[in-house]
Scaffold this active site. Sequence first.
Site, mmCIF file in Angstrom:
data_model
loop_
_atom_site.group_PDB
_atom_site.id
_atom_site.type_symbol
_atom_site.label_atom_id
_atom_site.label_comp_id
_atom_site.label_asym_id
_atom_site.label_seq_id
_atom_site.Cartn_x
_atom_site.Cartn_y
_atom_site.Cartn_z
ATOM 1 C CG ASP A 258 59.934 31.710 42.819
ATOM 2 O OD1 ASP A 258 59.652 30.397 42.689
ATOM 3 O OD2 ASP A 258 59.939 32.619 43.229
ATOM 4 C CB CYS B 178 57.265 26.323 40.338
ATOM 5 S SG CYS B 178 59.176 25.101 40.090
ATOM 6 C CG HIS C 157 60.208 24.984 36.031
ATOM 7 N ND1 HIS C 157 59.723 25.743 36.519
ATOM 8 C CD2 HIS C 157 59.347 25.546 34.656
ATOM 9 C CE1 HIS C 157 58.766 26.943 36.920
ATOM 10 N NE2 HIS C 157 58.589 26.549 35.053
#
Lengths: 158, 278
Positions: free
Chosen positions: B74, B77, B271
């Site tokens: 989101d 992270c 990510h």
Amino acid sequence: MSSSSPKGLSRIAANRLHKELKEWQMNPPAGFKHKVSDNLQRWIVEVNGAPNTLYENETYYLQVDFPENYPMEAPQVIFTHNPPLHPHIYSNGHICLDILYDSWSPAMTVSSICISILSMLSSSTEKARPVDNDRYVRNCRNGKSPKETRWWFHDDKV
Amino acid sequence: MDTMPDLGDRPRDDEIMAQHYAIRAEEAEKMSFIGDKEPLSSLAAEYESGNAIFKKKIEKLGETYGALRRTRGDGNCFFRAFMFSYLENLLETRNEAEAGRVKDSVDKCKQSLLDLGHSEFTFEDFLASFTDQLDGVQDGSLSADQLVENSRDQSISDSVVMFFRFITSGEIRKRADFFEPFIVGTSGLSVQQFCRSSVEPMGEESDHVHITALSDALGVLIRIVYLDSSNGDGGNNLDVNFHDFIPGQCVQEQPILKSKPSVVLLYRPGHYDILYEK
């Protein structure tokens, strides 16, 4: 959808707003007045146009509504009554300013929002509505919040 | 009619993007902030029918690392992964001295934020969310299960993330001369603009500037292991690259810590997840 009544403030939000209110009373941002009421969730703030700007000697009112999980989520900030004529302020009071939407951060406060709005007013070189004012306001007729708008931000200079 | 017949009801680009973001947000919410510990084989399974370079690199990764813990994608992270990984390590090693040391760092961060003109009330609750966890480590009241629960609690997790965003921004602005070339070079923004638009708002992704600043601010060594499709010298000798963010490396006033990294994160483009050594 947006007409449903707002949820009350969370404990964290209420706690934070009490602190902001105290700070505001001791150290209000120049050009602004807030009449403290018993409604913590909606502040009505008086804005006075800065000297030597297009809005000198003019008075406007901001309505600041706080969501349940403030300050994680931005407050809704709009001009009420007669919004100032400005290229980023719509005739329904909605304000195109990135910090109120995508760029909101819990590091900001009502006071810092007010300072940004006054700076936006002060740097204006013409009193005019945004070019898409009529279309935008028409689309908002069902009481849509400016926070539901997907803003395409104008340049930072004004 | 002003619609072109061959386009039919084709949605506009902005509508496609809006839908794309809505789907991404929906997907993200299905995943808890911090997942359960999984064997590294679950990562391999993800690429089973995919990119050969990824598969080889994951095999290589398996020589050093045995497990991972996924985080919600989101935009927060990195900070959520850091929070969990750091505190979990602290708990497992029962390192009360380190908990005390990091509290001193938190105090210095607090002073920096005040010096930069922030009112204490804007960050004190977020700060307390983090020091509450440290207190729990020191007095033994924080269990491993409780840490998982706290890290999955939106209010606690978001608060700690926001505290990290505050001190990351504070560190960058305090040492603006040091960070400026990196920021201007990659984003074209000024230090102030970068902090305002890419550090302080929730959901803004982290890059090496954020990681360097947080590592320096708290004095914590962070290792980032990169899993991407670059194939080095042509594919025969695929190494998994990593980078250690060593606190104090660029700051004179802090002693350089020569210890094992307490936070090891796996980076795949866009990510961060948590990695565990074997």
